[in-house]
Scaffold this motif. Structure first.
Motif, PDB file in Angstrom:
ATOM      1  N   LEU A 265     -92.711 -13.154 -15.055  1.00 28.55           N
ATOM      2  CA  LEU A 265     -93.867 -13.543 -15.919  1.00 28.55           C
ATOM      3  C   LEU A 265     -93.715 -15.236 -15.574  1.00 28.55           C
ATOM      4  O   LEU A 265     -94.712 -15.431 -15.184  1.00 28.55           O
ATOM      5  CB  LEU A 265     -93.229 -13.525 -17.813  1.00 28.55           C
ATOM      6  N   TRP A 266     -93.261 -16.136 -14.586  1.00 25.17           N
ATOM      7  CA  TRP A 266     -93.066 -16.990 -14.402  1.00 25.17           C
ATOM      8  C   TRP A 266     -93.444 -16.764 -13.394  1.00 25.17           C
ATOM      9  O   TRP A 266     -93.818 -17.951 -12.990  1.00 25.17           O
ATOM     10  CB  TRP A 266     -91.189 -17.906 -15.032  1.00 25.17           C
ATOM     11  N   LEU A 267     -93.601 -16.352 -12.091  1.00 24.73           N
ATOM     12  CA  LEU A 267     -92.861 -16.230 -10.932  1.00 24.73           C
ATOM     13  C   LEU A 267     -94.992 -15.880 -11.052  1.00 24.73           C
ATOM     14  O   LEU A 267     -95.659 -16.588 -10.486  1.00 24.73           O
ATOM     15  CB  LEU A 267     -92.842 -15.032 -10.618  1.00 24.73           C
ATOM     16  N   ASP A 268     -95.516 -15.123 -11.845  1.00 30.27           N
ATOM     17  CA  ASP A 268     -96.955 -14.164 -12.110  1.00 30.27           C
ATOM     18  C   ASP A 268     -98.058 -15.604 -12.313  1.00 30.27           C
ATOM     19  O   ASP A 268     -98.147 -16.158 -11.671  1.00 30.27           O
ATOM     20  CB  ASP A 268     -97.181 -13.298 -12.780  1.00 30.27           C
ATOM     21  N   LEU A 269     -96.686 -16.705 -13.307  1.00 32.18           N
ATOM     22  CA  LEU A 269     -97.620 -18.086 -13.261  1.00 32.18           C
ATOM     23  C   LEU A 269     -98.342 -19.084 -12.614  1.00 32.18           C
ATOM     24  O   LEU A 269     -98.584 -19.337 -11.949  1.00 32.18           O
ATOM     25  CB  LEU A 269     -96.647 -17.995 -15.067  1.00 32.18           C
ATOM     26  N   LEU A 270     -97.148 -18.870 -11.486  1.00 30.46           N
ATOM     27  CA  LEU A 270     -97.441 -19.747  -9.962  1.00 30.46           C
ATOM     28  C   LEU A 270     -98.012 -19.186  -9.452  1.00 30.46           C
ATOM     29  O   LEU A 270     -99.416 -20.091  -8.554  1.00 30.46           O
ATOM     30  CB  LEU A 270     -95.658 -19.530  -8.936  1.00 30.46           C
ATOM     31  N   ALA A 271     -98.206 -17.528  -9.381  1.00 29.65           N
ATOM     32  CA  ALA A 271     -98.953 -17.162  -9.087  1.00 29.65           C
ATOM     33  C   ALA A 271    -100.959 -17.286  -9.412  1.00 29.65           C
ATOM     34  O   ALA A 271    -102.125 -17.117  -8.127  1.00 29.65           O
ATOM     35  CB  ALA A 271     -99.197 -15.392  -8.408  1.00 29.65           C
ATOM     36  N   LEU A 272    -101.021 -17.387 -10.766  1.00 27.87           N
ATOM     37  CA  LEU A 272    -101.536 -17.919 -11.834  1.00 27.87           C
ATOM     38  C   LEU A 272    -102.780 -19.100 -11.143  1.00 27.87           C
ATOM     39  O   LEU A 272    -103.670 -19.816 -10.543  1.00 27.87           O
ATOM     40  CB  LEU A 272    -101.942 -17.606 -12.800  1.00 27.87           C
ATOM     41  N   ILE A 273    -101.535 -20.446 -10.850  1.00 29.34           N
ATOM     42  CA  ILE A 273    -101.753 -21.746 -10.991  1.00 29.34           C
ATOM     43  C   ILE A 273    -102.645 -21.834  -9.313  1.00 29.34           C
ATOM     44  O   ILE A 273    -103.376 -22.249  -8.907  1.00 29.34           O
ATOM     45  CB  ILE A 273    -100.932 -22.733 -11.369  1.00 29.34           C
ATOM     46  N   LYS A 274    -101.761 -20.647  -8.557  1.00 29.77           N
ATOM     47  CA  LYS A 274    -101.900 -20.991  -7.184  1.00 29.77           C
ATOM     48  C   LYS A 274    -103.297 -20.189  -6.745  1.00 29.77           C
ATOM     49  O   LYS A 274    -104.294 -21.042  -6.319  1.00 29.77           O
ATOM     50  CB  LYS A 274    -101.000 -20.040  -6.252  1.00 29.77           C
ATOM     51  N   PHE A 275    -103.647 -19.155  -7.971  1.00 28.55           N
ATOM     52  CA  PHE A 275    -105.026 -19.084  -8.092  1.00 28.55           C
ATOM     53  C   PHE A 275    -106.361 -19.929  -7.688  1.00 28.55           C
ATOM     54  O   PHE A 275    -107.305 -20.101  -7.503  1.00 28.55           O
ATOM     55  CB  PHE A 275    -105.316 -17.506  -8.929  1.00 28.55           C
ATOM     56  N   LEU A 276    -106.323 -20.338  -8.709  1.00 26.97           N
ATOM     57  CA  LEU A 276    -106.710 -22.011  -9.012  1.00 26.97           C
ATOM     58  C   LEU A 276    -106.133 -22.534  -8.775  1.00 26.97           C
ATOM     59  O   LEU A 276    -108.058 -23.316  -8.532  1.00 26.97           O
ATOM     60  CB  LEU A 276    -106.365 -22.550 -11.018  1.00 26.97           C
ATOM     61  N   MET A 277    -106.054 -22.795  -7.702  1.00 31.06           N
ATOM     62  CA  MET A 277    -105.804 -24.255  -6.914  1.00 31.06           C
ATOM     63  C   MET A 277    -106.946 -23.563  -5.551  1.00 31.06           C
ATOM     64  O   MET A 277    -107.479 -24.631  -5.274  1.00 31.06           O
ATOM     65  CB  MET A 277    -104.318 -24.288  -6.341  1.00 31.06           C
ATOM     66  N   ASP A 283    -108.951 -14.231  -9.965  1.00 33.49           N
ATOM     67  CA  ASP A 283    -108.034 -13.533  -9.553  1.00 33.49           C
ATOM     68  C   ASP A 283    -106.934 -14.113 -10.146  1.00 33.49           C
ATOM     69  O   ASP A 283    -106.197 -13.578 -11.294  1.00 33.49           O
ATOM     70  CB  ASP A 283    -107.390 -13.715  -8.194  1.00 33.49           C
ATOM     71  N   ALA A 284    -107.509 -15.131 -10.676  1.00 36.94           N
ATOM     72  CA  ALA A 284    -106.061 -16.118 -12.047  1.00 36.94           C
ATOM     73  C   ALA A 284    -106.487 -15.402 -13.316  1.00 36.94           C
ATOM     74  O   ALA A 284    -105.541 -15.203 -13.829  1.00 36.94           O
ATOM     75  CB  ALA A 284    -106.663 -17.490 -12.341  1.00 36.94           C
ATOM     76  N   TRP A 285    -107.436 -15.095 -13.834  1.00 38.28           N
ATOM     77  CA  TRP A 285    -108.066 -14.482 -15.134  1.00 38.28           C
ATOM     78  C   TRP A 285    -107.255 -13.103 -14.838  1.00 38.28           C
ATOM     79  O   TRP A 285    -106.601 -11.823 -16.141  1.00 38.28           O
ATOM     80  CB  TRP A 285    -109.589 -14.747 -15.578  1.00 38.28           C
ATOM     81  N   ALA A 286    -107.151 -12.403 -13.822  1.00 37.40           N
ATOM     82  CA  ALA A 286    -106.614 -10.996 -13.334  1.00 37.40           C
ATOM     83  C   ALA A 286    -105.419 -10.972 -13.559  1.00 37.40           C
ATOM     84  O   ALA A 286    -104.434  -9.841 -14.341  1.00 37.40           O
ATOM     85  CB  ALA A 286    -106.903 -10.685 -12.156  1.00 37.40           C
ATOM     86  N   ILE A 287    -104.810 -11.816 -13.703  1.00 41.23           N
ATOM     87  CA  ILE A 287    -102.882 -12.227 -13.968  1.00 41.23           C
ATOM     88  C   ILE A 287    -102.484 -11.992 -15.453  1.00 41.23           C
ATOM     89  O   ILE A 287    -101.826 -11.383 -15.783  1.00 41.23           O
ATOM     90  CB  ILE A 287    -102.380 -12.911 -12.964  1.00 41.23           C
ATOM     91  N   SER A 288    -103.778 -13.027 -15.807  1.00 43.95           N
ATOM     92  CA  SER A 288    -103.291 -13.308 -17.048  1.00 43.95           C
ATOM     93  C   SER A 288    -103.979 -11.985 -18.115  1.00 43.95           C
ATOM     94  O   SER A 288    -102.908 -11.290 -19.226  1.00 43.95           O
ATOM     95  CB  SER A 288    -104.365 -14.346 -17.678  1.00 43.95           C
ATOM     96  N   ARG A 289    -105.072 -11.212 -17.549  1.00 46.36           N
ATOM     97  CA  ARG A 289    -105.381  -9.593 -18.658  1.00 46.36           C
ATOM     98  C   ARG A 289    -104.199  -8.618 -18.193  1.00 46.36           C
ATOM     99  O   ARG A 289    -103.351  -7.291 -19.153  1.00 46.36           O
ATOM    100  CB  ARG A 289    -106.491  -9.277 -17.323  1.00 46.36           C
ATOM    101  N   ALA A 290    -103.667  -8.785 -17.160  1.00 46.76           N
ATOM    102  CA  ALA A 290    -101.872  -7.962 -16.814  1.00 46.76           C
ATOM    103  C   ALA A 290    -101.063  -7.930 -18.177  1.00 46.76           C
ATOM    104  O   ALA A 290    -100.304  -7.121 -18.102  1.00 46.76           O
ATOM    105  CB  ALA A 290    -102.081  -7.747 -15.834  1.00 46.76           C
ATOM    106  N   HIS A 291    -100.737  -9.865 -18.006  1.00 50.41           N
ATOM    107  CA  HIS A 291     -99.450  -9.966 -18.736  1.00 50.41           C
ATOM    108  C   HIS A 291    -100.347  -9.447 -19.994  1.00 50.41           C
ATOM    109  O   HIS A 291     -99.464  -8.368 -21.632  1.00 50.41           O
ATOM    110  CB  HIS A 291     -99.369 -11.895 -19.108  1.00 50.41           C
ATOM    111  N   GLN A 292    -101.782  -9.595 -20.901  1.00 43.88           N
ATOM    112  CA  GLN A 292    -101.839  -9.004 -21.968  1.00 43.88           C
ATOM    113  C   GLN A 292    -101.730  -7.301 -21.769  1.00 43.88           C
ATOM    114  O   GLN A 292    -101.363  -6.930 -22.830  1.00 43.88           O
ATOM    115  CB  GLN A 292    -103.948  -9.281 -22.182  1.00 43.88           C
TER     116      GLN A 292
END
Length: 344
Positions: A265-277, A283-292
């Motif tokens: 979950l923490w590594l995915d958060l880094l990926a989410l931030i990378k997508f935003l940057m 794609d960042a929202w897709a990771i959030s939806r995956a966690h949900q």
């Protein structure tokens, strides 16, 4: 070979007339003597089924009433297929004439080897391994899949460095050979995966049942990749992140899976931030939806965990982190990994 068990080559089609026109002739000219060709249509709305009926009247067509995805689609179709072996073949794969015999021979001669894949090369660059499977799949301690010939997004040139038949951890769904009775015993794919990593989940389940998975270098196919869902599609991001977490929850040890998910979950958060940057908010929202999805369906997924009486086969499991090796140790090739860091 003197004995030729019946093989059913099953291509799941969804609006794929372009690929059927291009690649079905190669499949149809396969040299294996005891073979049946089946198109499993997943609720297509184009004229691909009509094309097959007109051009290849001997090919059997089984139609689903809607698009059940890759996982559910094959589960539905294979209920009506009788054979000793199933070959699940993507529609965007070009096969070579003698692609079936080496794999069936390998499976027939290796005890407890119930599934296998050929060498997967890239269709658009046939000197390069293809991302989805390459020279056989492996998985690290955090549940990240990788291959001989492909680590994360880095693929290698095919220089015959992986021309040995060997046991692996998972076989690609792009060209998956599997014993029909074991497919039924294992329950097939998990419908909830829809698409992506369903074959890794299945292979992990087979390993937990004590079976073996193989790679056969004497058979080669060429895969386009992304024929149905492009790499840049955020839905692909969602399915990959979601299904990987579900796979870990279902198959890793009871205590290990929660530790792995916590770290992931923490590594995915880094990926989410990378997508935003990188300017990719979808794609960042897709990771959030995956966690949900993971947390909403936590108990549903937990019910799918099963214990098996046989001893779990962990061959091909990498004891370290491939993410750490890639980004910190700068490892780009499978051959750079230490064999002692794999379970045997």
């Amino acid at each position: 070979m003197t004995h030729y068990p019946k093989v059913a080559v099953v291509i799941l089609n969804w609006n794929g007339k372009f690929f059927l026109e291009k690649f079905l002739p190669y499949v149809y000219n396969s040299t294996y003597p005891n073979i049946e060709f089946i198109i499993g249509d997943n609720g297509s709305t184009d004229d691909s089924v009509a094309f097959v009926r007109e051009t290849y009247p001997s090919i059997k067509i089984i139609k689903n009433d809607q698009n059940y995805g890759f996982a559910g689609g094959y589960n539905e179709i294979l209920r009506y297929v009788e054979a000793d072996y199933y070959v699940l073949l993507n529609s965007d794969v070009e096969v070579t004439p003698n692609w079936i015999e080496p794999v069936i021979h390998y499976l027939e001669t290796e005890p407890d080897m119930v599934a296998a894949q050929p060498k997967i090369l890239a269709y658009h660059d046939k000197s390069t391994f293809e991302h989805a499977g390459a020279a056989g799949g492996f998985i690290d301690t955090l549940g990240y899949p990788f291959c001989r010939g492909r680590i994360l997004h880095e693929v290698e040139q095919n220089q015959q460095q992986y021309d040995d038949n060997r046991e692996i951890f998972w076989a690609t769904g792009a060209a998956l050979f599997i014993r029909a009775d074991v497919w039924r015993e294992s329950g097939g794919f998990d419908d909830d995966f829809f698409a992506h990593m369903e074959e890794i989940d299945l292979c992990w389940r087979l390993k937990r049942m004590g079976y073996r998975i193989g790679y056969v270098a004497d058979s080669t196919v060429y895969h386009v990749g992304g024929g149905t869902l492009k790499t840049s599609n955020p839905k692909k991001t969602y399915l990959n992140f979601r299904n990987n977490l579900l796979m870990v929850q279902k198959n890793a040890g009871f205590f290990a899976c929660w530790w792995v998910i916590f770290v992931r979950l923490w590594l995915d958060l880094l990926a989410l931030i990378k997508f935003l940057m990188d300017g990719k908010p979808r794609d960042a929202w897709a990771i959030s939806r995956a966690h949900q999805y993971l947390f909403i369906n936590l108990f549903k997924t937990a019910k799918k965990r099963k214990r098996y009486a046989t001893k779990e086969n962990r061959t091909g499991l990498y004891k370290k982190s491939i993410i750490w090796d890639f980004y910190v140790n700068k490892i780009r090739k499978f051959s750079q990994l230490n064999n002692r860091d794999f379970f045997e």
